[in-house]
Enzyme design. Structure first.
Site, PDB file in Angstrom:
ATOM      1  N   CYS A 173      40.946  42.462  42.729  1.00  0.00           N
ATOM      2  CA  CYS A 173      40.017  43.551  43.035  1.00  0.00           C
ATOM      3  C   CYS A 173      39.013  43.715  41.893  1.00  0.00           C
ATOM      4  O   CYS A 173      39.402  43.998  40.756  1.00  0.00           O
ATOM      5  CB  CYS A 173      40.772  44.856  43.270  1.00  0.00           C
ATOM      6  N   LYS A 229      47.440  37.586  44.531  1.00  0.00           N
ATOM      7  CA  LYS A 229      46.056  37.285  44.914  1.00  0.00           C
ATOM      8  C   LYS A 229      45.185  37.390  43.674  1.00  0.00           C
ATOM      9  O   LYS A 229      45.208  38.409  42.976  1.00  0.00           O
ATOM     10  CB  LYS A 229      45.551  38.256  45.989  1.00  0.00           C
TER      11      LYS A 229
END
Length: 459
Positions: free
Chosen positions: A98, A140
């Protein structure tokens, strides 16, 4: 999690803020999605608040396989959150990709790619504390400018027991730049565990292209529903135009259909919805123009030379942006054509109604004139039959009546001539409207042919 063991490409619905809730996950699963993620959940808040747990995580028995994505910055917090969701999910995913400022300021998201030891500890803690043998632990990430650092991070996560790694092929500073698929391929070639590619994968063609470029095991797809809605709107417009051009439905019948009360009831919804769709079309059209200019620029060509595998991706993006430009442009054009056709139909129907009324008036005038002529003949015959004594009086009376009849006949003739002149004018207007209608019909058929050609090109 045996999704990666059958040799086929795994299709993954990427975690998207506010979108990847239960309803959306249930929808995409109906369209051949193999694996779904929840939106990112802050692990510390999830542990601390029961209200947060009830709000952030809702699922059902059919919502499987399901991966819960957490944002965490220490190993024990992530392990505790994973233990709470383990009975209701198939795995947890640590978000190290993010790029939002608030997340990186709090120590979450993409800043963790520079802390490989912390990521390694978090993976190990989840493995040690979650008592579920087949429970997946994934990460991720985004890439570094130096891909070797990213490879080192992934290898450490692999050594800690991570199940797979999802790689978004952009750095933390990049937003809409082309994805570095060559970096994803380098990471895939350096690991033994499955790798999922993420970034600018929006349709099945992208899946195949990226799979060939990178050799990854799965694709994380962010579905863009807006262009599907625009294409659907375009097809609806074409259908409406074809329906309006049906030869066996007259303009008067269409006018009767347009005047039904049901249209008045839904008019406010229809007008607002249609206006919103046109505004969206204009915005998407301008965005498509921007995309075409962006991926046709010299800077992109320069970057493509620096990254050999990027050229195919740039071509794919350029083709998609050109397609979107054509779709939005045709949709706007067909909207204008449809508006004009509806106006012409209403004008033609009004002209036909006026012409019919004039024909009725002309017939009535002809009948009146015929009746007056018959009465005149009867009076003339009566004059012949009357005596010499009453001829003078009768002649005078007849002259008055004949004069009156001539005056009425003259008035009727003038009205008849005026009606014929109006009928000729209406006829000319009707012929002009018919020509406009035929011309628009030809344009619509050409547009339909162009659209079919574009659709074939997309296929």
């Amino acid at each position: 999690m045996d999704l990666f063991e059958n040799g086929k490409v795994v299709k993954v619905c990427a975690p998207m803020v506010r979108y990847s809730k239960l309803a959306f996950r249930s929808l995409v699963r109906k369209y051949d999605c193999d694996l779904c993620f929840t939106p990112m959940i802050v692990a510390a808040d999830f542990i601390r608040s029961a209200k947060a747990r009830d709000s952030e995580l809702t699922t059902t028995y059919s919502d499987r396989p399901l991966i819960i994505q957490f944002a965490a910055k220490d190993a024990q917090t992530l392990a505790t959150a994973a233990s709470l969701v383990a009975p209701f999910s198939d795995g947890v995913d640590l978000n190290c990709g993010c790029p939002q400022r608030w997340a990186m300021a709090e120590g979450y998201g993409a800043c963790l790619i520079n802390k490989p030891q912390i990521v390694k500890d978090m993976v190990r803690h989840v493995r040690n504390q979650v008592d579920k043998p087949n429970y997946a632990v994934s990460v991720k990430i985004r890439i570094h400018k130096d891909v070797r650092k990213t490879v080192d991070l992934c290898q450490k996560a692999e050594a800690a027991g991570v199940s797979w790694i999802t790689v978004h092929g952009r750095t933390a500073d990049e937003r809409h730049q082309p994805v570095h698929y060559d970096a994803i391929k380098t990471i895939k070639d350096s690991l033994r565990i499955p790798v999922i590619a993420n970034g600018d994968i929006k349709n099945p063609k992208d899946v195949q292209a990226v799979c060939e470029l990178t050799g990854v095991d799965g694709m994380s797809i962010k579905m863009t529903l807006q262009w599907t809605a625009v294409a659907l709107f375009l097809y609806i417009e074409i259908g409406i135009l074809l329906l309006l051009c049906l030869p066996f439905i007259s303009a008067q019948r269409w006018q009767m259909i347009f005047s039904l009360n049901i249209w008045n009831r839904v008019a406010w919804v229809w007008k607002r919805g249609f206006l919103a769709m046109i505004i969206i079309l204009i915005v998407l059209f301008l965005d498509a123009v921007r995309e075409v200019r962006k991926y046709s620029g010299a800077q992109i060509n320069k970057e493509s030379k620096m990254y050999p595998n990027m050229i195919d991706h740039v071509h794919m993006k350029l083709f998609r942006s050109q397609r979107n430009l054509y779709i939005s442009g045709f949709a706007l054009l067909l909207w204008l054509v449809m508006q004009r056709v509806i106006q012409l139909i209403n004008q033609l129907a009004a002209a036909v109604n006026t012409n019919s009324a004039l024909h009725v008036q002309i017939e009535d005038a002809n009948k009146a004139a015929k009746r007056y002529m018959e009465e005149t003949e009867q009076l003339e015959q009566a004059l012949k039959d009357c005596t010499d004594e009453s001829k003078a009086e009768g002649n005078e009376r007849l002259r008055n009546e004949v004069s009156q009849l001539k005056q009425e006949l003259k008035t009727s003739a003038e009205a008849l001539n005026k009606s014929k002149s109006e009928a000729d004018a209406i006829k000319k207007q009707t012929e002009a409207l018919a020509k406009d209608y035929d011309h628009l019909l030809q344009n619509q058929m050409k547009l339909q042919a162009c659209t079919e050609i574009e659709d074939k090109k997309d296929i």
